[in-house]
Scaffold this active site. Structure first.
Site, PDB file in Angstrom:
ATOM      1  N   HIS A  32       3.769  -4.877  -7.466  1.00 43.61           N
ATOM      2  CA  HIS A  32       3.641  -5.190  -8.980  1.00 43.61           C
ATOM      3  C   HIS A  32       4.610  -6.592  -8.978  1.00 43.61           C
ATOM      4  O   HIS A  32       4.310  -7.459  -8.244  1.00 43.61           O
ATOM      5  CB  HIS A  32       5.149  -4.430  -9.290  1.00 43.61           C
ATOM      6  CG  HIS A  32       6.295  -4.421  -8.569  1.00 43.61           C
ATOM      7  ND1 HIS A  32       6.735  -3.650  -6.916  1.00 43.61           N
ATOM      8  CD2 HIS A  32       7.426  -5.515  -8.571  1.00 43.61           C
ATOM      9  CE1 HIS A  32       7.206  -3.527  -6.660  1.00 43.61           C
ATOM     10  NE2 HIS A  32       8.051  -5.085  -7.008  1.00 43.61           N
ATOM     11  N   ARG A  74       4.024 -10.001   0.151  1.00 42.88           N
ATOM     12  CA  ARG A  74       3.650  -9.840  -1.475  1.00 42.88           C
ATOM     13  C   ARG A  74       2.068 -10.758  -1.143  1.00 42.88           C
ATOM     14  O   ARG A  74       1.366 -10.406   0.161  1.00 42.88           O
ATOM     15  CB  ARG A  74       4.227 -12.255  -1.258  1.00 42.88           C
ATOM     16  CG  ARG A  74       5.416 -12.362  -1.102  1.00 42.88           C
ATOM     17  CD  ARG A  74       6.038 -13.684  -1.268  1.00 42.88           C
ATOM     18  NE  ARG A  74       7.386 -13.425  -2.049  1.00 42.88           N
ATOM     19  CZ  ARG A  74       8.161 -13.542  -0.341  1.00 42.88           C
ATOM     20  NH1 ARG A  74       7.874 -13.313  -0.005  1.00 42.88           N
ATOM     21  NH2 ARG A  74       9.506 -13.473  -1.179  1.00 42.88           N
ATOM     22  N   HIS A 130       7.047  -3.161  -1.505  1.00 46.79           N
ATOM     23  CA  HIS A 130       7.883  -3.088  -1.455  1.00 46.79           C
ATOM     24  C   HIS A 130       7.575  -1.730   0.007  1.00 46.79           C
ATOM     25  O   HIS A 130       6.961  -0.577  -0.471  1.00 46.79           O
ATOM     26  CB  HIS A 130       8.709  -2.337  -1.709  1.00 46.79           C
ATOM     27  CG  HIS A 130       9.650  -3.777  -2.323  1.00 46.79           C
ATOM     28  ND1 HIS A 130       9.888  -5.079  -2.664  1.00 46.79           N
ATOM     29  CD2 HIS A 130       9.959  -3.628  -3.989  1.00 46.79           C
ATOM     30  CE1 HIS A 130      10.392  -5.631  -2.893  1.00 46.79           C
ATOM     31  NE2 HIS A 130      10.098  -4.860  -4.835  1.00 46.79           N
ATOM     32  N   GLU A 187      12.744   0.237  -7.121  1.00 48.57           N
ATOM     33  CA  GLU A 187      13.740  -0.654  -8.397  1.00 48.57           C
ATOM     34  C   GLU A 187      13.429  -0.005  -9.723  1.00 48.57           C
ATOM     35  O   GLU A 187      12.364   0.148  -9.701  1.00 48.57           O
ATOM     36  CB  GLU A 187      12.955  -1.779  -8.091  1.00 48.57           C
ATOM     37  CG  GLU A 187      13.491  -3.092  -6.919  1.00 48.57           C
ATOM     38  CD  GLU A 187      12.411  -4.260  -6.981  1.00 48.57           C
ATOM     39  OE1 GLU A 187      12.293  -5.146  -6.175  1.00 48.57           O
ATOM     40  OE2 GLU A 187      11.091  -4.314  -8.033  1.00 48.57           O
ATOM     41  N   GLN A 236       4.022  -8.463  -5.654  1.00 53.99           N
ATOM     42  CA  GLN A 236       4.825  -8.059  -4.777  1.00 53.99           C
ATOM     43  C   GLN A 236       4.721  -6.256  -4.153  1.00 53.99           C
ATOM     44  O   GLN A 236       4.610  -5.689  -5.057  1.00 53.99           O
ATOM     45  CB  GLN A 236       5.589  -8.293  -4.150  1.00 53.99           C
ATOM     46  CG  GLN A 236       7.236  -7.910  -5.252  1.00 53.99           C
ATOM     47  CD  GLN A 236       8.656  -8.989  -4.996  1.00 53.99           C
ATOM     48  OE1 GLN A 236       9.272  -8.009  -4.971  1.00 53.99           O
ATOM     49  NE2 GLN A 236       8.316  -9.910  -5.721  1.00 53.99           N
TER      50      GLN A 236
END
Length: 403
Positions: free
Chosen positions: A266, A285, A107, A142, A105
């Protein structure tokens, strides 16, 4: 107005568990004694105020939603500066236990998320629609901190490595897709090849996958083909099986951490870790999933520059009796303490503390609260200062502001 957060400096948390298919039936029980009587795949423990699954806090003898309580008293809970900048608790803190791989995926950046969210709202696409890309207007950087050996993919490999891997497969379809990249390796030519790979028609896709699996089987003890053969047992026939050829495959040892920038492809493959992220649910995705893949939107929101393996793991910086993991966003920061005693913690925002493997105690004036491993505490910004004691490892998460 009576302010709930003035009544207690600390709040024991009760945290929801997400039972996604890729989760582990045993890891949370083994590490933290969390029961799993029905043997569900326990994937994530959510610590925070996300409206999808908010934690609860213990107020006196009663439990109430952290999300609702922060909404009622936002400035006392978050600090005036955090509330002004973010309008909510800006991070979500998780325990993540991956038995099998999560989807590959990306972001989107903050700007991309704002534009995409607005566009899909204008188009009238329901938030619950399977083909919806943007669930909110926020970015989702993240950090993952390994509690066990933790395997993942993070960012594109150096271009010569990608070329070597593609040429090892020696498949006509792949050779044609990647020809421009092989002849002149740039971010633009890789973007074109990657998009074409994800958009392959079924016949060409299966022929390319057959060639990939033939090579992987012949080299199953050699990286990255060892990773591909394991993933193929979980996601047979998935276009994401090409990802280890293109993306860095990294293993974090317990206590190591890495940061996942916006726009970076990632995937988490296996292991247990503590994950901290901006409070967002935006995911584009790229494989290892039966869910919707929007190739055009994914490619538009992806950085195709390589990330050197040496730059993936974060270097911890010492702080008072602990270690700080530097990140480039204001939404969250994380400090780890190991057997720390009498640490004075000065606060600028709301905080969540997690006891990793031993009891943790916090003290403020004549108030004291002790939690056991696997438990967490919410501390509102109005507490301002407290003292921390931990017999083992503990993790402290908060945020910074531009104010």
């Amino acid at each position: 107005m009576n302010n709930l957060f003035c009544s207690q400096p600390f709040y024991l948390m009760r945290n929801p568990i997400q039972t996604y298919q890729w989760g582990s039936q045993t890891a949370l029980t083994a590490l933290f004694g969390i029961p799993n009587p029905t043997q569900q795949p326990q994937a994530e423990v959510w610590m925070g105020a996300h409206p999808k699954a908010s934690s609860e806090i213990k107020v006196g003898d009663a439990w109430q939603s952290l999300h609702d309580t922060i909404s009622a008293f936002p400035q006392a809970a978050l600090s005036e500066a955090t509330f002004a900048q973010f309008g909510e608790l800006p991070f979500l803190f998780k325990v993540l236990a991956a038995e099998t791989a999560l989807s590959i995926q990306v972001h989107p950046s903050k700007q991309e998320a704002e534009l995409g969210f607005h566009k899909e709202n204008q188009q009238g696409i329901p938030l619950s629609a399977a083909h919806r890309n943007y669930k909110d207007a926020n970015h989702k950087p993240e950090l993952i901190y390994a509690l066990t050996s933790f395997e993942a993919m993070n960012g594109f490999r150096d271009y010569p490595v990608i070329i070597d891997h593609i040429q090892t497969i020696n498949n006509d379809t792949l050779n044609a897709l990647f020809k421009s990249f092989i002849d002149a390796p740039t971010a633009t030519s890789l973007e074109h090849a990657f998009g074409q790979l994800l958009a392959l028609k079924q016949k060409e896709k299966m022929a390319a996958l057959d060639a990939l699996m033939t090579t992987a089987t012949e080299n199953e003890t050699v990286a990255p083909f060892s990773t591909i053969t394991r993933l193929a047992k979980q996601y047979p026939g998935d276009i994401g099986l090409f990802a280890p050829l293109l993306l860095n495959v990294v293993t974090l040892n317990p206590g190591e951490a890495m940061f996942l920038h916006a726009r970076t492809p990632h995937a988490y493959i296996h292991g247990v870790g503590l994950e901290v992220m901006a409070n967002s649910d935006n995911v584009l995705r790229a494989g290892l999933t039966p869910k919707h893949i929007d190739v055009n939107e994914l490619v538009a929101c992806t950085s195709f520059s390589p990330i050197a393996e040496a730059q993936i793991k974060l270097t911890a910086q010492p702080t008072e009796q602990g270690e700080y993991y530097p990140v480039t966003v204001p939404d969250f920061n994380i400090v780890r303490y190991g057997q720390a005693q009498h640490v004075q913690c000065n606060m600028q925002s709301a905080e969540i503390l997690f006891a990793v493997n031993a009891p943790l105690t916090v003290v403020h004036a004549d108030h004291e609260l002790t939690i056991q491993k696997g438990e967490s505490i919410f501390i509102p910004a109005c507490t301002q200062v407290y003292t921390l004691h931990c017999d083992g490892d503990a993790v402290r998460v908060s945020n910074t502001t531009s104010a």
